[in-house]
Write an enzyme that holds these catalytic residues in place. Structure first.
Site, PDB file in Angstrom:
ATOM      1  N   ARG A 165     -34.018   8.240  28.993  1.00  0.00           N
ATOM      2  CA  ARG A 165     -34.227   6.793  29.645  1.00  0.00           C
ATOM      3  C   ARG A 165     -35.499   6.068  28.750  1.00  0.00           C
ATOM      4  NH1 ARG A 165     -37.004   6.051  33.933  1.00  0.00           N
ATOM      5  NH2 ARG A 165     -36.860   8.100  34.692  1.00  0.00           N
ATOM      6  N   TYR A 224     -27.397 -19.866  33.040  1.00  0.00           N
ATOM      7  CA  TYR A 224     -26.245 -18.884  33.139  1.00  0.00           C
ATOM      8  C   TYR A 224     -26.285 -18.668  34.919  1.00  0.00           C
ATOM      9  CZ  TYR A 224     -24.034 -14.480  32.649  1.00  0.00           C
ATOM     10  OH  TYR A 224     -23.207 -13.093  32.721  1.00  0.00           O
ATOM     11  N   ASP A 240     -33.573 -17.750  27.372  1.00  0.00           N
ATOM     12  CA  ASP A 240     -32.309 -17.114  27.080  1.00  0.00           C
ATOM     13  C   ASP A 240     -31.813 -17.507  25.658  1.00  0.00           C
ATOM     14  OD1 ASP A 240     -29.567 -16.095  26.869  1.00  0.00           O
ATOM     15  OD2 ASP A 240     -29.479 -16.201  28.935  1.00  0.00           O
ATOM     16  N   LYS A 289     -22.728 -10.592  23.259  1.00  0.00           N
ATOM     17  CA  LYS A 289     -22.113 -11.458  22.592  1.00  0.00           C
ATOM     18  C   LYS A 289     -22.269 -11.432  21.064  1.00  0.00           C
ATOM     19  CE  LYS A 289     -21.889 -13.368  26.726  1.00  0.00           C
ATOM     20  NZ  LYS A 289     -22.438 -12.876  27.888  1.00  0.00           N
TER      21      LYS A 289
END
Length: 398
Positions: A64, A117, A189, A214
Site C-alpha cells: 500500500r 470539477y 487541479d 487523462k
C-alpha cells in the site's frame, strides 16, 4: 536518468520532452530492460530484525505504501513538476480529496473556485461540511480580490485553471500572493495542461494535482491520480495519503509510466488539432461562442499566454438556441465523436453540460446549449467532416 526513484526531485534544466523519456527509470537496475516492470505485491519481506525494527526508514515496507513501479512514476512526475514529493492515488478525484484533507480540520474555512470539477464541489458540500469545514465559492476571475473573501480561519485556496467545462483562466500568481500573506495553502487541479505545459509550483502553488487518468495515461484504459507538493506541504500530504490508505494498482501505475513517455508528442498533436477544429467552429453560424483560452478571442487568453506553454485538446462551445430534437439529430449520428465522460485519451469525445445547475458564485447566462469537446488523435479533416455532417442534421431537424 533517475538512479534511485523516490518520488522526490527539484526539477531539471532539461526540456520536458526529454525529461519524460528519461526520468523514473534505470535500465541498469532492470538487467538492461528499458522500462521498470510492474511489481505486484502486498507483503514485503525484511531480511533482518534490525531492518524490520527500522521499518520507517526502509525503501519498501508494504504494498500500500508503494513499490518500485510506483516510485518510478512518482519520481518522473516529481521531476517534471519541479516538486519536493509526488504521491500517486487510485484516481484523480482521490488525489483531490486527499490533498484537501491534508490541510483542513474542523472549524477551518476553504475558498473554492466556482468553476471547479463537479465532484470536487460535491466533496466540499457533503463530506467537508459534515466534518465542520466551511467552503466559500469564488469567481474564477477574482484575482487579487480574493483577499477580500479570506476569513481568519481560512486554510486552503483551491484553484483550477482553466475551469472545468467552462475554461475560465485564473490569475494564479495573484491568488498565491494573497493566500500566502495569510499563511494559507494554494492547491491547483492542473489536469488540463499537465506539467508539460504549465508548472504550478513555479508560480508558488503549494500542491499540484493531476488526474493521470487523462493525459498521463493517455489511452483511456486506467484510473490514476497524482499529488505533487513543494517542501512546505510535502509532509502534510504524505501523512494524509498514508493515513487515508489510498493507493493505485500495479497495472495502472505501469500504464501511467507507459503513457508518460509519449505525453509530449500526444499533447502537441492534441493542441494543434483542437485549435484547428476550434477555428473551424468559430466560423460556423450554429456556434454562438467558443470557450478556449488559447484563442485570441477568449477573455482568458492574455493570462493563458503569460502563464502557459501550450494548450490541450479540451475546450467547449456554446451553440445558438436549438431545439432538443435538433441536438439529438446532430449528436446521435456522430461517427468519430463519442459521447462519454473523461477525456485525455486518443479518442474524440463530446458531452453536453449546463452550469446553471451548480454554479453559486457566478451566473451562467448563455442562452444556447453548451458542449465540451475533446479532440483526440483522429485526422482533423475527418473530425471536421463528422461535425459538418452533424450540423447538417441539426439544421434539417430545426
Amino acid at each position: 536518468m533517475s538512479k534511485a526513484p523516490t518520488g522526490k526531485g527539484t526539477g531539471t534544466s532539461r526540456h520536458p520532452a526529454t525529461e519524460i523519456l528519461h526520468s523514473g527509470r534505470d535500465p541498469a537496475a532492470q538487467h538492461g530492460f528499458v522500462n521498470p516492470p510492474a511489481y505486484r505485491g502486498s507483503t514485503v519481506l525484511f531480511p533482518t530484525l534490525d531492518a524490520i525494527e527500522d521499518y520507517d526508514n526502509q525503501p519498501y515496507r508494504y504494498g500500500r505504501h508503494g513499490t518500485p513501479t510506483t516510485a518510478a512514476l512518482e519520481d518522473a512526475l516529481c521531476r517534471l513538476e519541479g516538486g519536493e514529493r509526488t504521491l500517486l492515488t487510485a484516481s484523480g478525484y482521490q488525489a483531490v480529496t486527499t490533498a484537501i484533507l491534508a490541510f483542513v480540520k474542523t472549524g477551518d474555512h476553504i475558498l473554492m473556485v466556482d468553476s471547479v470539477y463537479q465532484p470536487t464541489r460535491k466533496f466540499c458540500d457533503t463530506i467537508l461540511a459534515r466534518l465542520g469545514v466551511a467552503t466559500t465559492y469564488y469567481d474564477p476571475a477574482i484575482g487579487a480580490g480574493i483577499a477580500d473573501l479570506m476569513q481568519p480561519n481560512m486554510r486552503v485556496v483551491f484553484t483550477e485553471s482553466p475551469g472545468s467545462l467552462t475554461f475560465e483562466m485564473q490569475d494564479i500568481g495573484a491568488i498565491v500572493a494573497a493566500a500566502h500573506a495569510r499563511d494559507a495553502f494554494v492547491l491547483m487541479d492542473n489536469t488540463w495542461a499537465t506539467p508539460y505545459y504549465f508548472r504550478p509550483l513555479a508560480l508558488g502553488v503549494d500542491v499540484s494535482i493531476l488526474a493521470c487518468t487523462k493525459y498521463i495515461v493517455g489511452h483511456a484504459d486506467a484510473m490514476l491520480g497524482a499529488i505533487t507538493s513543494n517542501a512546505r506541504a510535502a509532509k502534510l500530504v504524505e501523512d494524509a495519503r498514508a493515513t487515508l490508505g489510498g493507493c493505485p494498482g500495479s497495472e495502472e501505475v505501469y500504464l501511467g509510466l507507459r503513457g508518460l513517455r509519449t505525453l509530449g508528442v500526444r499533447l502537441d498533436r492534441h493542441q494543434r488539432s483542437a485549435l484547428e477544429v476550434a477555428r473551424w467552429l468559430s466560423a460556423r453560424p450554429e456556434v454562438a461562442r467558443l470557450l478556449h483560452p488559447a484563442l485570441p478571442s477568449d477573455p482568458g487568453h492574455a493570462l493563458w499566454k503569460a502563464q502557459y506553454k501550450g494548450a490541450s485538446g479540451l475546450f467547449s462551445m456554446i451553440l445558438t438556441p436549438t431545439p432538443r430534437k435538433a441536438l439529438a439529430a446532430m449528436l446521435d449520428g456522430l461517427e468519430l465523436f463519442g459521447m462519454g465522460f473523461s477525456w485525455g485519451g486518443f479518442e474524440s469525445l463530446i458531452i453536453p453540460f449546463n452550469p446553471k445547475r451548480y454554479r453559486t458564485a457566478t451566473d451562467w447566462t448563455a442562452e444556447g446549449p453548451a458542449f465540451r469537446l475533446h479532440i483526440g488523435l483522429d485526422d482533423v479533416g475527418d473530425l471536421i467532416a463528422d461535425l459538418e455532417a452533424g450540423f447538417k442534421r441539426l439544421n434539417a431537424a430545426r
